[in-house]
Scaffold this active site. Structure first.
Site, PDB file in Angstrom:
ATOM      1  N   GLU A  85       0.845  -1.110   0.015  1.00  0.00           N
ATOM      2  CA  GLU A  85       0.111   0.005  -0.104  1.00  0.00           C
ATOM      3  C   GLU A  85       0.820   1.272  -0.117  1.00  0.00           C
ATOM      4  O   GLU A  85       2.039   1.246   0.543  1.00  0.00           O
ATOM      5  CB  GLU A  85      -0.665  -0.038   1.420  1.00  0.00           C
ATOM      6  CG  GLU A  85      -1.703  -1.101   1.603  1.00  0.00           C
ATOM      7  CD  GLU A  85      -1.381  -2.314   1.897  1.00  0.00           C
ATOM      8  OE1 GLU A  85      -2.035  -3.309   1.799  1.00  0.00           O
ATOM      9  OE2 GLU A  85      -0.461  -2.305   2.535  1.00  0.00           O
ATOM     10  N   TYR A  90       7.427   2.496  -7.686  1.00  0.00           N
ATOM     11  CA  TYR A  90       6.680   1.104  -7.710  1.00  0.00           C
ATOM     12  C   TYR A  90       6.140   0.882  -8.998  1.00  0.00           C
ATOM     13  O   TYR A  90       6.258  -0.081  -9.566  1.00  0.00           O
ATOM     14  CB  TYR A  90       5.788   0.874  -6.573  1.00  0.00           C
ATOM     15  CG  TYR A  90       6.167   1.233  -5.105  1.00  0.00           C
ATOM     16  CD1 TYR A  90       7.235   0.566  -4.830  1.00  0.00           C
ATOM     17  CD2 TYR A  90       5.319   2.049  -4.287  1.00  0.00           C
ATOM     18  CE1 TYR A  90       7.791   0.766  -3.454  1.00  0.00           C
ATOM     19  CE2 TYR A  90       5.922   2.236  -3.034  1.00  0.00           C
ATOM     20  CZ  TYR A  90       6.886   1.305  -2.783  1.00  0.00           C
ATOM     21  OH  TYR A  90       7.493   1.549  -1.221  1.00  0.00           O
TER      22      TYR A  90
END
Length: 160
Positions: free
Chosen positions: A114, A126
């Site tokens: 998350e 990411y």
């Protein structure tokens, strides 16, 4: 996921497992990085068999760390934090690549994490490393102006 981003500087850095003796350095970096930092008790709870804690070192200086929980065949990245003075120079990417490679080596089929919606730099890292958004958690993170949503990202790993 290629090594084209890694530089000569990365060769002077070493990723190694962290132990409870590294908590003071970890807590210092944590407090630099987050408005609602993890407590020492939360970190202490992570030193167990189904977790991996990795630190990125340059000489005797801890530049950053990653905390990963192994759950069946998934590696859940719970915390990745880089010291303020080491940001934007590949430290986070090097840690991320290490934990992804190690998770694959350890038989994990994917990495899940998350990230705060407002943390655009981390989300870009990411996504650049091959993660895809698979969901959103409303009100997941505490914030000064109230709860903040999290993007849920995942990366399928290639068998080792």
């Amino acid at each position: 996921m290629t090594d084209s981003y890694l530089t000569a500087r990365d060769a002077t850095r070493l990723v190694r497992a962290l132990t409870a003796e590294h908590l003071p350095e970890m807590l210092d970096i944590e407090r630099q990085g987050y408005s609602n930092p993890w407590s020492e008790a939360v970190f202490r709870d992570c030193f167990r068999a189904d977790y991996r804690l990795w630190g990125l070192w340059e000489a005797d200086s801890l530049l950053g760390y990653a905390v990963v929980a192994y759950l069946v065949d998934e590696a859940h990245l719970l915390n990745l934090c880089v010291a303020r003075h080491s940001r934007r120079n590949g430290a986070g990417r090097q840690l991320l690549r290490h934990l992804m490679a190690q998770a694959g080596h350890d038989g994990m089929s994917r990495v899940l994490l998350e990230v705060r919606v407002s943390n655009q730099a981390a989300a870009a890292l990411y996504l650049n490393e091959g993660f895809s958004q698979i969901g959103r958690r409303n009100g997941y993170y505490p914030g000064a102006d109230g709860p903040e949503d999290a993007l849920v990202l995942a990366l399928d790993l290639q068998p080792a």
